[in-house]
Design an enzyme around this catalytic site. Structure first.
Site, PDB file in Angstrom:
ATOM      1  N   GLY A   1      36.988  27.645 -32.590  1.00 23.73           N
ATOM      2  CA  GLY A   1      36.831  26.064 -31.832  1.00 23.73           C
ATOM      3  C   GLY A   1      36.140  25.502 -32.403  1.00 23.73           C
TER       4      GLY A   1
ATOM      5  N   ILE B   1      33.277  19.816 -30.495  1.00 23.33           N
ATOM      6  CA  ILE B   1      32.237  19.233 -31.362  1.00 23.33           C
ATOM      7  C   ILE B   1      31.058  20.563 -31.174  1.00 23.33           C
ATOM      8  CG2 ILE B   1      31.786  18.040 -29.124  1.00 23.33           C
ATOM      9  CD1 ILE B   1      29.801  16.066 -31.262  1.00 23.33           C
TER      10      ILE B   1
ATOM     11  N   GLY C   1      31.845  23.519 -31.634  1.00 23.12           N
ATOM     12  CA  GLY C   1      32.144  24.824 -32.855  1.00 23.12           C
ATOM     13  C   GLY C   1      30.813  24.008 -34.263  1.00 23.12           C
TER      14      GLY C   1
ATOM     15  N   ARG D   1      42.892  26.562 -33.080  1.00 20.35           N
ATOM     16  CA  ARG D   1      44.217  26.570 -33.388  1.00 20.35           C
ATOM     17  C   ARG D   1      45.606  25.791 -34.350  1.00 20.35           C
ATOM     18  NH1 ARG D   1      44.538  24.341 -27.601  1.00 20.35           N
ATOM     19  NH2 ARG D   1      42.659  23.066 -28.260  1.00 20.35           N
TER      20      ARG D   1
ATOM     21  N   LYS E   1      30.329  26.770 -21.281  1.00 17.35           N
ATOM     22  CA  LYS E   1      29.552  26.507 -20.418  1.00 17.35           C
ATOM     23  C   LYS E   1      30.998  26.094 -19.224  1.00 17.35           C
ATOM     24  CE  LYS E   1      25.596  25.037 -22.542  1.00 17.35           C
ATOM     25  NZ  LYS E   1      24.430  23.920 -22.616  1.00 17.35           N
TER      26      LYS E   1
ATOM     27  N   ALA F   1      25.067  18.387 -28.889  1.00 22.99           N
ATOM     28  CA  ALA F   1      25.539  18.629 -29.825  1.00 22.99           C
ATOM     29  C   ALA F   1      25.400  16.859 -30.745  1.00 22.99           C
ATOM     30  CB  ALA F   1      27.146  18.321 -30.340  1.00 22.99           C
TER      31      ALA F   1
ATOM     32  N   LYS G   1      24.523  24.029 -14.520  1.00 25.05           N
ATOM     33  CA  LYS G   1      23.957  22.234 -13.752  1.00 25.05           C
ATOM     34  C   LYS G   1      24.949  21.314 -14.356  1.00 25.05           C
ATOM     35  CE  LYS G   1      24.948  21.890 -19.180  1.00 25.05           C
ATOM     36  NZ  LYS G   1      25.257  21.193 -19.625  1.00 25.05           N
TER      37      LYS G   1
ATOM     38  N   ARG H   1      29.030  14.285 -21.120  1.00 20.64           N
ATOM     39  CA  ARG H   1      30.189  14.203 -21.109  1.00 20.64           C
ATOM     40  C   ARG H   1      30.451  14.376 -19.526  1.00 20.64           C
ATOM     41  NH1 ARG H   1      32.076  17.446 -24.662  1.00 20.64           N
ATOM     42  NH2 ARG H   1      30.811  19.103 -23.642  1.00 20.64           N
ATOM     43  N   ASN H   2      29.289  15.201 -18.919  1.00 21.46           N
ATOM     44  CA  ASN H   2      29.804  15.031 -16.942  1.00 21.46           C
ATOM     45  C   ASN H   2      28.828  14.171 -16.662  1.00 21.46           C
ATOM     46  OD1 ASN H   2      31.216  18.212 -16.756  1.00 21.46           O
ATOM     47  ND2 ASN H   2      29.836  18.745 -18.066  1.00 21.46           N
TER      48      ASN H   2
HETATM   49  N1  NDP Z   1      29.443  19.377 -26.721  1.00 25.39           N
HETATM   50  C1  NDP Z   1      28.094  19.873 -26.509  1.00 25.39           C
HETATM   51  O1  NDP Z   1      27.241  19.468 -26.596  1.00 25.39           O
HETATM   52  C2  NDP Z   1      27.782  21.202 -26.180  1.00 25.39           C
HETATM   53  C3  NDP Z   1      28.829  21.482 -25.609  1.00 25.39           C
HETATM   54  N2  NDP Z   1      28.637  22.998 -25.154  1.00 25.39           N
HETATM   55  C4  NDP Z   1      30.075  24.045 -24.009  1.00 25.39           C
HETATM   56  O2  NDP Z   1      30.810  24.171 -25.034  1.00 25.39           O
HETATM   57  C5  NDP Z   1      31.782  24.204 -24.890  1.00 25.39           C
HETATM   58  C6  NDP Z   1      32.685  23.571 -25.772  1.00 25.39           C
HETATM   59  O3  NDP Z   1      33.091  22.045 -25.718  1.00 25.39           O
HETATM   60  P1  NDP Z   1      32.723  21.186 -26.876  1.00 25.39           P
HETATM   61  O4  NDP Z   1      32.647  21.168 -28.270  1.00 25.39           O
HETATM   62  O5  NDP Z   1      31.843  20.210 -26.888  1.00 25.39           O
HETATM   63  O6  NDP Z   1      34.350  20.713 -26.224  1.00 25.39           O
HETATM   64  P2  NDP Z   1      35.402  20.019 -27.088  1.00 25.39           P
HETATM   65  O7  NDP Z   1      36.337  19.164 -25.587  1.00 25.39           O
HETATM   66  O8  NDP Z   1      35.480  19.058 -28.117  1.00 25.39           O
HETATM   67  O9  NDP Z   1      36.423  21.078 -27.527  1.00 25.39           O
HETATM   68  C7  NDP Z   1      37.119  22.016 -27.071  1.00 25.39           C
HETATM   69  C8  NDP Z   1      37.072  22.794 -27.617  1.00 25.39           C
HETATM   70  O10 NDP Z   1      38.501  23.724 -26.579  1.00 25.39           O
HETATM   71  C9  NDP Z   1      38.932  24.418 -26.996  1.00 25.39           C
HETATM   72  N3  NDP Z   1      39.899  24.948 -26.666  1.00 25.39           N
HETATM   73  C10 NDP Z   1      40.624  23.538 -26.075  1.00 25.39           C
HETATM   74  N4  NDP Z   1      41.566  24.445 -24.695  1.00 25.39           N
HETATM   75  C11 NDP Z   1      42.003  25.242 -25.516  1.00 25.39           C
HETATM   76  C12 NDP Z   1      42.981  26.447 -25.238  1.00 25.39           C
HETATM   77  N5  NDP Z   1      43.930  26.604 -24.650  1.00 25.39           N
HETATM   78  N6  NDP Z   1      43.347  27.402 -26.531  1.00 25.39           N
HETATM   79  C13 NDP Z   1      42.185  28.070 -27.210  1.00 25.39           C
HETATM   80  N7  NDP Z   1      41.049  26.882 -27.718  1.00 25.39           N
HETATM   81  C14 NDP Z   1      40.882  25.857 -26.649  1.00 25.39           C
HETATM   82  C15 NDP Z   1      39.028  23.670 -28.549  1.00 25.39           C
HETATM   83  O11 NDP Z   1      39.802  24.588 -29.319  1.00 25.39           O
HETATM   84  P3  NDP Z   1      40.384  23.871 -30.437  1.00 25.39           P
HETATM   85  O12 NDP Z   1      39.252  23.447 -31.764  1.00 25.39           O
HETATM   86  O13 NDP Z   1      41.634  24.953 -31.485  1.00 25.39           O
HETATM   87  O14 NDP Z   1      41.561  22.544 -30.144  1.00 25.39           O
HETATM   88  C16 NDP Z   1      37.696  22.821 -28.708  1.00 25.39           C
HETATM   89  O15 NDP Z   1      37.320  23.951 -29.709  1.00 25.39           O
HETATM   90  C17 NDP Z   1      32.272  23.854 -24.157  1.00 25.39           C
HETATM   91  O16 NDP Z   1      32.381  24.965 -22.611  1.00 25.39           O
HETATM   92  C18 NDP Z   1      31.338  23.212 -23.142  1.00 25.39           C
HETATM   93  O17 NDP Z   1      30.248  23.015 -21.923  1.00 25.39           O
HETATM   94  C19 NDP Z   1      27.872  24.088 -24.638  1.00 25.39           C
HETATM   95  C20 NDP Z   1      26.733  23.367 -25.872  1.00 25.39           C
HETATM   96  C21 NDP Z   1      26.429  21.835 -26.378  1.00 25.39           C
HETATM   97  O1  13P Z   2      26.239  21.536 -22.717  1.00 25.59           O
HETATM   98  C1  13P Z   2      25.832  20.732 -23.314  1.00 25.59           C
HETATM   99  C2  13P Z   2      24.068  20.216 -23.257  1.00 25.59           C
HETATM  100  O2  13P Z   2      23.630  20.817 -23.110  1.00 25.59           O
HETATM  101  C3  13P Z   2      26.743  18.852 -23.058  1.00 25.59           C
HETATM  102  O3  13P Z   2      26.985  18.773 -22.209  1.00 25.59           O
HETATM  103  P1  13P Z   2      28.414  17.965 -22.294  1.00 25.59           P
HETATM  104  O4  13P Z   2      28.860  18.807 -21.434  1.00 25.59           O
HETATM  105  O5  13P Z   2      28.162  17.010 -20.049  1.00 25.59           O
HETATM  106  O6  13P Z   2      28.438  16.800 -23.007  1.00 25.59           O
END
Ligand code: NDP
Ligand code: 13P
Length: 309
Positions: free
Chosen positions: A12, A15, A17, A36, A84, A116, A167, A231-232
Site C-alpha cells: 500500500g 500516505i 503505508g 499496485r 481501519k 500520518a 471512531k 479525512r473523516n
Molecule cells: N492516513 C492516516 O493518517 C492513517 C490511515 N490509517 C488507515 O490506513 C488505511 C490506508 O489509509 P491511507 O494510506 O491514508 O489511504 P490512501 O487513500 O492514502 O491510500 C489507499 C491505500 O489503499 C490501497 N488500495 C485501495 N484500493 C485498493 C485495491 N482495490 N486493491 C489494493 N489496494 C488498494 C492503495 O494501494 P496502492 O498504493 O496500490 O494504490 C493505497 O495504499 C485506511 O484504512 C486508513 O483508515 C490508519 C492510521 C492513520
Molecule cells: O486514523 C487516523 C488517525 O488515527 C486517520 O484518520 P482519517 O482517516 O480520518 O484521516
C-alpha cells in the site's frame, strides 16, 4: 541495525503505508513499499521478507489477501494489518479476514491516534500493536519504536482494531459539530456519548472493554475528532457547510473509511439489535436523507434516559 536488519514489506503506497515505511527506515530497517501501480513483482519482493505490513484501505484488503494467497506465503512471515475499516460484503474486520486466509502466520494489528501528516513531521505520537502471538507484537514494537514514535503492546487485536475503525464514524459527526459551530459543550457531549456507543458495538463484536479506553479507542477518538487533518472529520465539516458528498469526495486527499464503516455498522447494529444513535444520524446524513441540522435535532430530541443505561 535493529533485529538483524529484518526485511519489511509494506503493501500500500498511500500516505499511511509511506508513513509506516518511513518509521521503519528511521530504525535503519530494510523496507520496501509495494503498490499496485509500481509494476514490480510482489512475489519477488516478499521472497526474503520477514514482516508484511498491510496499509491498504478496506477495499484493498480482499484483493491483497487474494494476491498473497497465490504466492504461497511462508508461515513464518509476520503479517501486520494497519487498515481501519469493515469489509462491506462480509462485515468482517481486516483481522478476521487475514486470520481466516493465513491461520498459521502470526498476525498483529497496528492502530492508534496516528495522523500520518503529524508523524511524517516527526511530531511525537504513540500507537498500539496487538496480537495473540506476543512474540510477534514485541518484535513489531522494537522495529517501529523510536524517539518520536512510542509503541505499546496489547493482547486484544480485535478491540484494538475496532477502536480505530469505529471512531471514524464519530469523526464525521464531530466534523459536523464543528462545521455547524455548535460549541465546546456540544463537542464534549458528542465525544463522551460516542465512547459508550463504540464500546457497545466493539464489545459485542469481540473486543475487550478496557481496550476502548486506551490509545486505539479513546486516544484515536480524540485525535481524529479534533483534527482538520482527519479525512473523516473533513467530510463531516464540509457536509455541515452545505457541500454534497460527491463534491467533498471529489476533492478529498485519500480515503475516508468512516463512510463505508457507517453503512456496514448500521447493518451490524440492525442484525445484533445494538443501539447506535450517533451512527444512525451519520448514516441518514451520508445518504442525503436529512440535513446536518436535522441530525442534531434528532439526537437532542430522543427520549430522556439515565446516563449509564
Ligand atoms: N492516513 C492516516 O493518517 C492513517 C490511515 N490509517 C488507515 O490506513 C488505511 C490506508 O489509509 P491511507 O494510506 O491514508 O489511504 P490512501 O487513500 O492514502 O491510500 C489507499 C491505500 O489503499 C490501497 N488500495 C485501495 N484500493 C485498493 C485495491 N482495490 N486493491 C489494493 N489496494 C488498494 C492503495 O494501494 P496502492 O498504493 O496500490 O494504490 C493505497 O495504499 C485506511 O484504512 C486508513 O483508515 C490508519 C492510521 C492513520
Ligand atoms: O486514523 C487516523 C488517525 O488515527 C486517520 O484518520 P482519517 O482517516 O480520518 O484521516
Amino acid at each position: 541495525m535493529l533485529e538483524n536488519a529484518k526485511k519489511i514489506t509494506v503493501i500500500g503506497g498511500g500516505i499511511w503505508g509511506q508513513t509506516l515505511a518511513n518509521l521503519a527506515r528511521r530504525n535503519h530497517l530494510a523496507v520496501r513499499v509495494w503498490s499496485r501501480h509500481i509494476g514490480e513483482d510482489l512475489g519477488a519482493i516478499i521472497a526474503d521478507t520477514e514482516v508484511i505490513i498491510s496499509a491498504v484501505s478496506i477495499k484493498g484488503v480482499v484483493p491483497t489477501i487474494e494476491k498473497l494467497q497465490q504466492l504461497q506465503l511462508n508461515s513464518r512471515i509476520i503479517i501486520v494489518t494497519a487498515t481501519k475499516g469493515l469489509e462491506p460484503i462480509t462485515t468482517r474486520t481486516p483481522f478476521h479476514l487475514w486470520n481466516q486466509a493465513f491461520p498459521a502466520n502470526p498476525l498483529v494489528v497496528l492502530s492508534g491516534p496516528n495522523l500520518a501528516k503529524e508523524i511524517n513531521q516527526g511530531l511525537p505520537a504513540a500507537t498500539v500493536v496487538a496480537s495473540y502471538v506476543q512474540k510477534a507484537a514485541i518484535l513489531l514494537q522494537k522495529l517501529l519504536s523510536g524517539e518520536s514514535f512510542r509503541v505499546y503492546l496489547n493482547s486484544d487485536p480485535l478491540g484494538t482494531e475496532l477502536g480505530g475503525t469505529l471512531k471514524n464514524v464519530m469523526a464525521i459527526a464531530s466534523g459536523v459539530c464543528d462545521g455547524l459551530q455548535l460549541g465546546t459543550n456540544a463537542k464534549s457531549a458528542l465525544l463522551t456519548r460516542a465512547l459508550p456507543e463504540i464500546v457497545r458495538v466493539g464489545t459485542c463484536l469481540g473486543g475487550c472493554q478496557e481496550t476502548f479506553f486506551g490509545l486505539s479507542g479513546l486516544g484515536d477518538l480524540l485525535a481524529t475528532c479534533n483534527s482538520p487533518l482527519s479525512r473523516n472529520y473533513q467530510v463531516g465539516y464540509q457536509l455541515a457547510l452545505g457541500l454534497s458528498l460527491p463534491e467533498i469526495l471529489g476533492k478529498l486527499e485519500g480515503t475516508a473509511e468512516g463512510i463505508n464503516t457507517t453503512e456496514v455498522l448500521m447493518r451490524i447494529a440492525q442484525e445484533k439489535n445494538l443501539y447506535v444513535p450517533i451512527t444512525c444520524q451519520v448514516d441518514r446524513l451520508l445518504r442525503g436523507e436529512i440535513s446536518p441540522q436535522v441530525a442534531v435535532y434528532e439526537l437532542m430530541r430522543r427520549d430522556l434516559k439515565a446516563e449509564f443505561d
